[in-house]
Design an enzyme around this catalytic site. Structure first.
Site, PDB file in Angstrom:
ATOM      1  N   ASP A 273      -1.787  32.547  -7.307  1.00 14.16           N
ATOM      2  CA  ASP A 273      -0.332  32.420  -7.148  1.00 14.16           C
ATOM      3  C   ASP A 273       0.444  33.600  -7.743  1.00 14.16           C
ATOM      4  O   ASP A 273       1.663  33.656  -7.597  1.00 14.16           O
ATOM      5  CB  ASP A 273       0.164  31.111  -7.786  1.00 14.16           C
ATOM      6  CG  ASP A 273      -0.170  29.903  -6.939  1.00 14.16           C
ATOM      7  OD1 ASP A 273      -0.639  30.093  -5.798  1.00 14.16           O
ATOM      8  OD2 ASP A 273       0.052  28.766  -7.396  1.00 14.16           O
TER       9      ASP A 273
ATOM     10  N   LYS B 145       6.473  23.386 -11.073  1.00 13.26           N
ATOM     11  CA  LYS B 145       6.417  22.650  -9.795  1.00 13.26           C
ATOM     12  C   LYS B 145       5.031  22.020  -9.615  1.00 13.26           C
ATOM     13  O   LYS B 145       4.914  20.855  -9.251  1.00 13.26           O
ATOM     14  CB  LYS B 145       6.700  23.617  -8.640  1.00 13.26           C
ATOM     15  CG  LYS B 145       6.285  23.096  -7.285  1.00 13.26           C
ATOM     16  CD  LYS B 145       6.529  24.102  -6.196  1.00 13.26           C
ATOM     17  CE  LYS B 145       5.388  25.043  -5.900  1.00 13.26           C
ATOM     18  NZ  LYS B 145       4.230  24.465  -5.199  1.00 13.26           N
ATOM     19  N   ASN B 146       3.985  22.808  -9.908  1.00 18.54           N
ATOM     20  CA  ASN B 146       2.637  22.315  -9.628  1.00 18.54           C
ATOM     21  C   ASN B 146       2.177  21.245 -10.614  1.00 18.54           C
ATOM     22  O   ASN B 146       1.208  20.531 -10.346  1.00 18.54           O
ATOM     23  CB  ASN B 146       1.641  23.477  -9.604  1.00 18.54           C
ATOM     24  CG  ASN B 146       1.769  24.299  -8.323  1.00 18.54           C
ATOM     25  OD1 ASN B 146       2.541  23.936  -7.432  1.00 18.54           O
ATOM     26  ND2 ASN B 146       1.029  25.390  -8.241  1.00 18.54           N
TER      27      ASN B 146
ATOM     28  N   CYS C 159       2.079  25.688   2.824  1.00 16.46           N
ATOM     29  CA  CYS C 159       1.986  27.128   3.033  1.00 16.46           C
ATOM     30  C   CYS C 159       0.995  27.425   4.147  1.00 16.46           C
ATOM     31  O   CYS C 159      -0.051  26.791   4.243  1.00 16.46           O
ATOM     32  CB  CYS C 159       1.464  27.809   1.766  1.00 16.46           C
ATOM     33  SG  CYS C 159       2.680  27.921   0.474  1.00 16.46           S
TER      34      CYS C 159
ATOM     35  N   ARG D 269      -7.101  25.623   4.711  1.00 17.01           N
ATOM     36  CA  ARG D 269      -6.767  24.617   3.680  1.00 17.01           C
ATOM     37  C   ARG D 269      -7.139  23.186   4.073  1.00 17.01           C
ATOM     38  O   ARG D 269      -6.280  22.323   4.234  1.00 17.01           O
ATOM     39  CB  ARG D 269      -5.276  24.704   3.329  1.00 17.01           C
ATOM     40  CG  ARG D 269      -4.886  26.048   2.796  1.00 17.01           C
ATOM     41  CD  ARG D 269      -3.507  26.070   2.213  1.00 17.01           C
ATOM     42  NE  ARG D 269      -3.472  25.613   0.846  1.00 17.01           N
ATOM     43  CZ  ARG D 269      -2.408  25.724   0.057  1.00 17.01           C
ATOM     44  NH1 ARG D 269      -1.314  26.242   0.505  1.00 17.01           N
ATOM     45  NH2 ARG D 269      -2.441  25.293  -1.182  1.00 17.01           N
TER      46      ARG D 269
ATOM     47  N   ARG E 178      11.101  26.647  -2.083  1.00 17.32           N
ATOM     48  CA  ARG E 178      10.156  25.556  -2.368  1.00 17.32           C
ATOM     49  C   ARG E 178       9.692  25.584  -3.823  1.00 17.32           C
ATOM     50  O   ARG E 178       9.366  24.535  -4.380  1.00 17.32           O
ATOM     51  CB  ARG E 178       8.923  25.673  -1.458  1.00 17.32           C
ATOM     52  CG  ARG E 178       9.192  25.303  -0.018  1.00 17.32           C
ATOM     53  CD  ARG E 178       7.899  25.323   0.791  1.00 17.32           C
ATOM     54  NE  ARG E 178       6.814  24.790  -0.005  1.00 17.32           N
ATOM     55  CZ  ARG E 178       5.576  25.262  -0.003  1.00 17.32           C
ATOM     56  NH1 ARG E 178       5.231  26.252   0.776  1.00 17.32           N
ATOM     57  NH2 ARG E 178       4.657  24.724  -0.783  1.00 17.32           N
TER      58      ARG E 178
HETATM   59  C1  UD1 Z   1      -2.972  24.290  -5.826  1.00 20.06           C
HETATM   60  C2  UD1 Z   1      -1.572  24.816  -6.058  1.00 20.06           C
HETATM   61  C3  UD1 Z   1      -1.389  26.182  -5.411  1.00 20.06           C
HETATM   62  C4  UD1 Z   1      -2.482  27.142  -5.899  1.00 20.06           C
HETATM   63  C5  UD1 Z   1      -3.871  26.524  -5.736  1.00 20.06           C
HETATM   64  C6  UD1 Z   1      -4.974  27.374  -6.338  1.00 20.06           C
HETATM   65  C7  UD1 Z   1      -0.241  22.790  -6.181  1.00 20.06           C
HETATM   66  C8  UD1 Z   1       0.786  21.926  -5.573  1.00 20.06           C
HETATM   67  N1  UD1 Z   1      -0.630  23.871  -5.489  1.00 20.06           N
HETATM   68  O1  UD1 Z   1      -3.118  24.146  -4.413  1.00 20.06           O
HETATM   69  O2  UD1 Z   1      -0.100  26.693  -5.768  1.00 20.06           O
HETATM   70  O3  UD1 Z   1      -2.428  28.333  -5.133  1.00 20.06           O
HETATM   71  O4  UD1 Z   1      -3.917  25.222  -6.360  1.00 20.06           O
HETATM   72  O5  UD1 Z   1      -4.709  27.630  -7.672  1.00 20.06           O
HETATM   73  O6  UD1 Z   1      -0.696  22.557  -7.292  1.00 20.06           O
HETATM   74  N2  UD1 Z   1     -10.221  23.504  -0.365  1.00 20.06           N
HETATM   75  C9  UD1 Z   1     -11.123  22.991   0.532  1.00 20.06           C
HETATM   76  N3  UD1 Z   1     -11.167  21.627   0.682  1.00 20.06           N
HETATM   77  C10 UD1 Z   1     -10.370  20.787  -0.022  1.00 20.06           C
HETATM   78  C11 UD1 Z   1      -9.457  21.332  -0.942  1.00 20.06           C
HETATM   79  C12 UD1 Z   1      -9.398  22.699  -1.089  1.00 20.06           C
HETATM   80  O7  UD1 Z   1     -11.860  23.728   1.180  1.00 20.06           O
HETATM   81  O8  UD1 Z   1     -10.462  19.564   0.162  1.00 20.06           O
HETATM   82  C13 UD1 Z   1     -10.128  24.968  -0.520  1.00 20.06           C
HETATM   83  C14 UD1 Z   1      -8.776  25.505  -0.084  1.00 20.06           C
HETATM   84  O9  UD1 Z   1      -8.722  25.716   1.310  1.00 20.06           O
HETATM   85  C15 UD1 Z   1      -8.680  26.775  -0.874  1.00 20.06           C
HETATM   86  C16 UD1 Z   1      -9.383  26.421  -2.184  1.00 20.06           C
HETATM   87  O10 UD1 Z   1     -10.192  25.287  -1.906  1.00 20.06           O
HETATM   88  O11 UD1 Z   1      -9.364  27.809  -0.240  1.00 20.06           O
HETATM   89  C17 UD1 Z   1      -8.440  26.114  -3.342  1.00 20.06           C
HETATM   90  O12 UD1 Z   1      -7.631  25.034  -3.016  1.00 20.06           O
HETATM   91  P1  UD1 Z   1      -7.059  24.019  -4.111  1.00 20.06           P
HETATM   92  O13 UD1 Z   1      -7.543  24.420  -5.457  1.00 20.06           O
HETATM   93  O14 UD1 Z   1      -7.341  22.639  -3.645  1.00 20.06           O
HETATM   94  O15 UD1 Z   1      -5.515  24.315  -4.017  1.00 20.06           O
HETATM   95  P2  UD1 Z   1      -4.335  23.287  -3.827  1.00 20.06           P
HETATM   96  O16 UD1 Z   1      -4.542  22.092  -4.681  1.00 20.06           O
HETATM   97  O17 UD1 Z   1      -4.043  23.105  -2.390  1.00 20.06           O
END
Ligand code: UD1
Length: 418
Positions: free
Chosen positions: A305, A22-23, A116, A121, A397
């Site tokens: 995850d 999915k990711n 989620c 986030r 999902r």
């Molecule tokens: C992706 C995955 C999710 C997984 C996560 C971490 C997808 C669709 N989802 O989520 O399943 O749990 O990676 O491996 O691929 N953050 C900020 N600012 C930002 C972006 C992120 O502070 O602009 C923080 C987030 O709040 C979180 C951390 O960085 O605490 C990690 O987030 P990120 O790696 O961006 O995860 P996702 O891409 O949302």
């Protein structure tokens, strides 16, 4: 909202082929927006996030043709470049459309994302990275509106944290930027490498995939391509942990085990009996499983995850375990629900202290986020008695229907449609 009724004391038999990731599929679907040519994708998982992403693309005017084992997307006639709250709130990955739309059309407008309910986030790293490429943003009435004067321009971008989504967004945008972009402290997850490989087959010029430093030479346009999506390492890990919890002999097939090394190492330390090959893991019963101490980290560290699933296992092995969650705030919503099923877990800030040697007992529980939900399924399957899991839409999902996937392997799982 559907619920699942799960009978405990289950065993599973045989093998399972892991479905597509999915990711990886989500950003790759979005990457199709970068070009006006066909993109044909195979190994797309049949999960709700993917259906929602396809709906979002169709809302923009994407034409999606379903073939026998693949889909073909064409984005020649994009008419609308604004994504509404209704769809974005269901799926945080919608934020990934910002980069490609800005790169190709110079404008994008999306509702602030949901997804989620874990932690706050934010999307600041996405916006700062895209700003460095020349985009400007304003936030109005719950929408993020981005603009570019002429074309995005390559830049050196050092991420403050290796965010998966931000790395993907900036990577996609930079493929069409003028000149060179260097992304430092990039995330190294296999799903990003897969996105990069798809972009390369579309004609993008990218080096350093799978490392902390990704270098992109911008091109003017991308071309027609085909891509086969990698299998889902998180789904694979979930099935492995399930077989261990049910003390069953089982075979998890059709995924790259290199993508799961940190997990396999921890499971081996816990005395799990695993035979690991390049594309499969065989699980054998084991009588002396023991506790462990784990910290979640960006790839190649232990994946957040799989934290909830590992915690369910830690509840039933000998000794006391600990899990520290460092990637997300507030990603322990499964803890009170696992405790309802008989676990003894205490939380102190970002560390969960898990008392081992417990027997789960069936109860009514509530699914909160995607991975939390599946940990409840695992606990329910090895509990005494029956468990009812409410609000399973989170589970749908990211996992192809569990009552069919896990259900055909032996356990009794019934879905009640509400
Ligand atoms: C992706 C995955 C999710 C997984 C996560 C971490 C997808 C669709 N989802 O989520 O399943 O749990 O990676 O491996 O691929 N953050 C900020 N600012 C930002 C972006 C992120 O502070 O602009 C923080 C987030 O709040 C979180 C951390 O960085 O605490 C990690 O987030 P990120 O790696 O961006 O995860 P996702 O891409 O949302």
């Amino acid at each position: 909202m559907d619920k699942l009724i799960i009978s405990g004391n289950s065993k599973i038999n045989g093998s399972i082929n892991v479905h597509g990731s999915k990711n990886a599929a989500l950003p790759i679907l979005v990457a199709s927006l970068l070009s006006d040519q066909n993109l044909t994708l195979s190994n797309i998982p049949k999960v709700d996030d993917i259906n929602n992403m396809q709906k979002l693309l169709k809302g923009f005017g994407s034409k999606i043709k379903i073939n026998k084992n693949s889909i073909t997307i064409n984005n020649r006639n994009i008419k609308n470049i604004s994504a509404d709250y209704d769809i974005v709130r269901k799926m945080r990955a919608s934020v990934l459309i910002l980069g490609p739309l800005l790169a190709r059309f110079g404008y994008s407008k999306i509702s602030l994302p949901g997804g989620c309910a874990i932690g706050t986030r934010p999307i600041d790293i996405h916006l700062e990275g895209l700003s460095k490429l020349g985009a400007t943003f304003k936030i109005e009435n719950g929408f993020v509106i981005g603009n570019v004067n002429n074309r995005l321009k390559g830049s050196i971008i050092k991420l403050p944290f290796p965010s998966v989504g931000a790395t993907e967004n900036i990577l996609m945008a930079s493929t069409l930027a003028e000149g060179q972009t260097i992304i430092k402290q990039a995330a190294m997850e296999p799903e990003i490498e897969d996105l990069g490989k798809c972009l390369i087959s579309m004609g993008a010029k990218i080096e350093g995939l799978g490392t902390k430093k990704i270098i992109v030479e911008g091109v003017k346009s991308l071309r027609e391509a085909k891509h086969n999506i990698i299998s889902d390492r998180i789904v694979a890990g979930t099935y492995i942990i399930l077989a261990i919890m049910l003390n069953s002999k089982f075979h998890v097939k059709n995924f790259n085990t290199n993508h799961l090394l940190s997990v396999i190492n921890i499971l081996r330390k816990m005395n799990c009996n695993l035979k690991v090959k390049k594309n499969s893991v065989r699980i054998f019963p084991s009588s002396n499983l023991k506790s462990a101490k784990v910290t979640t980290k960006p790839y190649p560290g232990f994946p957040t995850d799989l934290q909830a699933q590992l915690m369910a296992l830690m509840c039933i092995v000998d000794g006391n375990s600990q899990i520290q969650e460092t990637v997300f705030e507030n990603r322990f919503m499964h803890v009170p629900e696992l405790n309802r099923l008989g676990a003894k877990i205490k939380l102190l800030k970002d560390i969960a202290y898990i008392k081992g040697g417990q027997q789960f007992k069936g109860a009514q529980v509530m699914a909160s986020d995607l991975r939390a939900s599946v940990s409840l399924v695992l606990a329910a399957l090895c509990a005494e008695g029956q468990t009812v899991i409410n609000r399973v839409y989170h589970l749908d999902r990211g996992y192809e229907k569990v009552e069919k996937g896990i259900g055909i392997l032996g356990p009794k799982i019934k879905r009640i449609k509400i």
